[in-house]
Write a protein that holds these residues in place. Structure first.
Motif, short mmCIF file in Angstrom:
data_model
loop_
_atom_site.label_atom_id
_atom_site.label_comp_id
_atom_site.label_asym_id
_atom_site.label_seq_id
_atom_site.Cartn_x
_atom_site.Cartn_y
_atom_site.Cartn_z
N PHE A 173 -1.31 2.65 19.55
CA PHE A 173 -1.78 3.88 18.92
C PHE A 173 -0.69 4.46 18.02
O PHE A 173 -0.96 4.93 16.91
N ALA A 174 0.56 4.38 18.50
CA ALA A 174 1.68 4.89 17.69
C ALA A 174 1.75 4.11 16.37
O ALA A 174 1.91 4.71 15.29
N LEU A 175 1.60 2.81 16.44
CA LEU A 175 1.65 2.00 15.21
C LEU A 175 0.48 2.34 14.29
O LEU A 175 0.62 2.32 13.07
N LEU A 181 0.23 6.43 7.89
CA LEU A 181 1.10 7.23 7.01
C LEU A 181 2.07 6.33 6.23
O LEU A 181 3.08 6.79 5.72
N ALA A 182 1.75 5.03 6.17
CA ALA A 182 2.68 4.07 5.58
C ALA A 182 3.03 4.40 4.13
O ALA A 182 4.20 4.27 3.72
N GLU A 183 2.03 4.83 3.35
CA GLU A 183 2.30 5.14 1.94
C GLU A 183 3.29 6.30 1.83
O GLU A 183 4.21 6.27 1.01
N ASP A 184 3.09 7.31 2.69
CA ASP A 184 4.01 8.47 2.67
C ASP A 184 5.41 8.03 3.07
O ASP A 184 6.41 8.48 2.51
N LEU A 185 5.45 7.13 4.05
CA LEU A 185 6.75 6.63 4.53
C LEU A 185 7.47 5.87 3.42
O LEU A 185 8.68 5.99 3.24
N ARG A 186 6.69 5.11 2.64
CA ARG A 186 7.30 4.37 1.52
C ARG A 186 7.82 5.33 0.45
O ARG A 186 8.88 5.13 -0.13
N ILE A 203 11.05 0.22 8.07
CA ILE A 203 9.93 0.61 8.95
C ILE A 203 8.62 0.63 8.15
O ILE A 203 7.59 0.12 8.60
N ALA A 204 8.71 1.18 6.93
CA ALA A 204 7.50 1.30 6.11
C ALA A 204 6.87 -0.07 5.85
O ALA A 204 5.64 -0.19 5.79
N TYR A 205 7.71 -1.08 5.65
CA TYR A 205 7.16 -2.41 5.36
C TYR A 205 6.82 -3.21 6.62
O TYR A 205 6.05 -4.15 6.57
N LEU A 206 7.43 -2.80 7.74
CA LEU A 206 7.18 -3.53 8.99
C LEU A 206 5.88 -3.07 9.65
O LEU A 206 5.14 -3.88 10.20
N VAL A 207 5.62 -1.77 9.61
CA VAL A 207 4.40 -1.28 10.26
C VAL A 207 3.18 -1.67 9.40
O VAL A 207 3.30 -1.81 8.19
N PRO A 208 2.04 -1.86 10.03
CA PRO A 208 0.85 -2.23 9.24
C PRO A 208 0.45 -1.10 8.31
O PRO A 208 0.44 0.07 8.72
N ASN A 209 0.14 -1.45 7.08
CA ASN A 209 -0.18 -0.43 6.08
C ASN A 209 -1.67 -0.04 6.18
O ASN A 209 -2.49 -0.50 5.40
#
Lengths: 258, 323
Positions: A173-175, A181-186, A203-209
């Motif tokens: 669930f955390a992932l 929020l991957a785009e914001d993280l990038r 982290i931004a590229y490792l977590v599923p987008n």
């Protein structure tokens, strides 16, 4: 597909159906029909926008919750209840078991999504009285939601191959939240300097987008989804799921079943 | 050809918070079981029986050693289609009926589709579950689940069957049926390797037994040999309400029950004992040699060996010094 994988997948699907997993559809139908009637009463000109937004978000959330809660128990439940012993003492390889379970769960989610999609379109018909050409993009958004489910299932399986069901649920669930929020993280990573920037980028590229797989708002406004995005997202979801499943298989191959 | 060759199979688990402390589950085990044999693997709970079976099934991985099953390495996938396995206290998919479960296992075992239905029905009949075949397994009793377990283990007509505590949780009738089934498997020429801690079952069914305790194989022997020998003692039963003094003088261990006395004494005292009975004009009911039993062999093998005794004493000394 290897026939044993097919048998395991079908059994997983049958188990989910008989465990009354699809009963969530009743809650979904009630929620959506209630919302459609309410929206029909109070919205002027934006009924379609509200119904598509609400309907697709509900499809996504219901599906993710099911994916996590079944996914984390797929392997651990079989170990705890020792049903796995009689499966693995047959000519079934461990990787076939994991892959079969994955396909069984994604099959369940696809069927679930089909029913929920039907609900969304019926609600849309109720508020708009007719379908328009732009409604076809809702199908693309639904396809992206199914791709999200693929990744969530694979992650839940991956975590459950070495962790407890509770921790697996938390990790997955955390992932899902971070990935949404991957785009914001990038964006944050791009404007941050030094080690923090590198870390955020990693982290931004490792977590599923998941944010790239979310076009709900776009289709609710009737905007088209570029063909290139459909292709990229398809390849991305398949590769990411394959990686997570491979990780699950690698861990499960070495695991002692106590 | 040997059906099972266990070559120094060994298992240690790492326990503790950091998983650094090794816990011995099975000391290097060397054992051969011939084709067509019914072999009983005996030992108290926690002795290492289930660990051995799990190692052979590939459910846990050995720390050392290996095994050959039906001439192939134990991790060879082809082995699995020739063996059947019943785990201890089996639990199956609740949502399936017995028929659906057997059909599923038949699919996984590679039973051809044409034969599968007939085979499933045959197995259901064999374990007496034809009438409950359509009922979901969550409604089954423990005994019924055990029968389903047996049916799935032999469904694909394996050459070698592993049964982990097959009589556990069964009522006397159920145990009798499992015994009959194992006898049938023997007549069909199958090799049966089963673990149990019920000695009477092993004595009735097995060609040979192995005794395991604290992860160590303590002894292997043919049941016929273990139970055929006499212990150099005889048992005399005669009518009397007290034990004659002459018999006690011969060193007899006597027990009075009602109007009968049961006396056990050394074989060489037989004539003297009979003379006592004649003199006292007592009626002899029976005279039999005392046979060795599997139980005695089992208990003898479970006793700590000299080495272990010393080890235990040293351990106690160390603790004493420490204290």
């Amino acid at each position: 597909m290897n026939s044993r994988i097919g048998y395991i997948a079908f059994n997983t699907f049958r188990e989910a159906v008989r465990d009354r997993v699809l009963y969530n559809l009743i809650a979904f139908a009630l929620l959506l029909s209630g919302a459609a009637i309410l929206v029909g009463e109070i919205s002027i000109d934006i009924e379609r926008l509200v119904v598509v937004n609400l309907g697709l978000t509900a499809v996504s959330l219901f599906g993710v919750v099911i994916a996590i809660f079944i996914g984390i128990g797929l392997v651990s439940k079989e170990i705890d209840k020792r049903t796995l012993y009689t499966v693995l003492s047959r000519p079934v390889r461990r990787w076939e078991f994991v892959v079969g379970k994955f396909f069984g769960l994604t099959g369940t989610l696809v069927v679930n999504t089909l029913f929920m999609a039907l609900g969304v379109f019926l609600a849309l018909l109720y508020v708009a009285h007719r379908f328009e050409k732009i409604d076809a993009w809702v199908l693309v958004a639904l396809y992206f939601i199914v791709l999200q489910f693929l990744i969530v299932c694979a992650l839940a399986l991956f975590f459950s191959s070495f962790s407890t069901p509770l921790m697996s649920a938390v990790f997955t669930f955390a992932l899902f939240v971070i990935g949404s929020l991957a785009e914001d993280l990038r964006g944050f990573a791009r404007i941050t300097q030094g080690v923090g920037g590198w870390l955020a980028m990693a982290i931004a590229y490792l977590v599923p987008n998941f944010s790239a797989l979310n076009v709900i708002n776009q289709v609710a406004h009737g905007d088209a989804v570029p063909g290139r995005l459909i292709l990229y997202n398809s390849v991305y979801a398949l590769l990411y799921s394959a990686m997570a499943i491979s990780g699950a298989v690698l861990i499960f191959q070495r695991r002692n079943l106590k | 050809m040997a059906a099972i060759e266990i070559l120094d199979l060994e298992k240690n688990y790492l326990v503790g918070f950091w998983r650094k402390r090794p816990k011995l589950a099975l000391r290097p085990l060397r054992l051969t079981i011939e084709e067509g044999e019914v072999f009983g693997f005996l030992g108290p709970n926690g002795a290492g029986k289930t660990t051995t079976l799990k190692l052979l099934m590939g459910l846990v991985f050995p720390t050392g050693g290996t095994a050959r099953i039906l001439g192939k390495e134990m991790d060879d996938p082809r082995v699995k289609s020739e063996i059947g396995f019943l785990p201890e206290q089996p639990y199956f998919y609740d949502h399936l009926s017995a028929r659906e479960l057997l059909n599923y296992y038949g699919q996984l075992s590679g039973v051809p589709a044409k034969e599968r239905s007939a085979r499933v029905e045959q197995m259901l009949a064999r374990v007496g579950l034809s009438e409950s075949a359509g009922v979901q397994l969550r409604k089954f009793s423990k005994g019924m689940l055990q029968r389903v377990g047996l049916a799935q283990a032999i469904l694909h007509d394996p050459k070698l069957v592993f049964l982990d505590e097959p009589m556990s949780g069964l009522d006397p009738m159920g145990r009798r049926e499992v015994r009959d089934l194992i006898q049938q498997l023997r007549h069909e020429g199958k090799t049966v390797f089963f673990s149990t801690h019920i000695l009477s079952d092993a004595e009735a069914l097995c060609d040979r037994v192995g005794i395991i305790h604290q992860g160590e194989l303590r002894g292997v022997g043919a049941v016929a040999e273990l139970t055929s020998g006499t212990q150099g003692k005889i048992e005399i039963i005669f009518c009397a309400q007290r034990v004659p003094v002459g018999l006690t003088a011969l060193g007899a261990e006597s027990r009075i029950s009602g109007d009968m006395v049961n006396a056990v004494l050394l074989e060489e005292q037989q004539d003297a004992a009979l003379e006592v009975l004649r003199r006292e004009r007592l009626k002899l009911i029976s005279l039999m040699p005392v046979r060795s039993s599997l139980e005695e062999y089992y208990i003898q093998k479970l006793r700590p060996t000299e080495g272990q005794k010393e080890e235990g004493e040293n351990e106690a000394d160390r603790k004493g010094v420490g204290a």
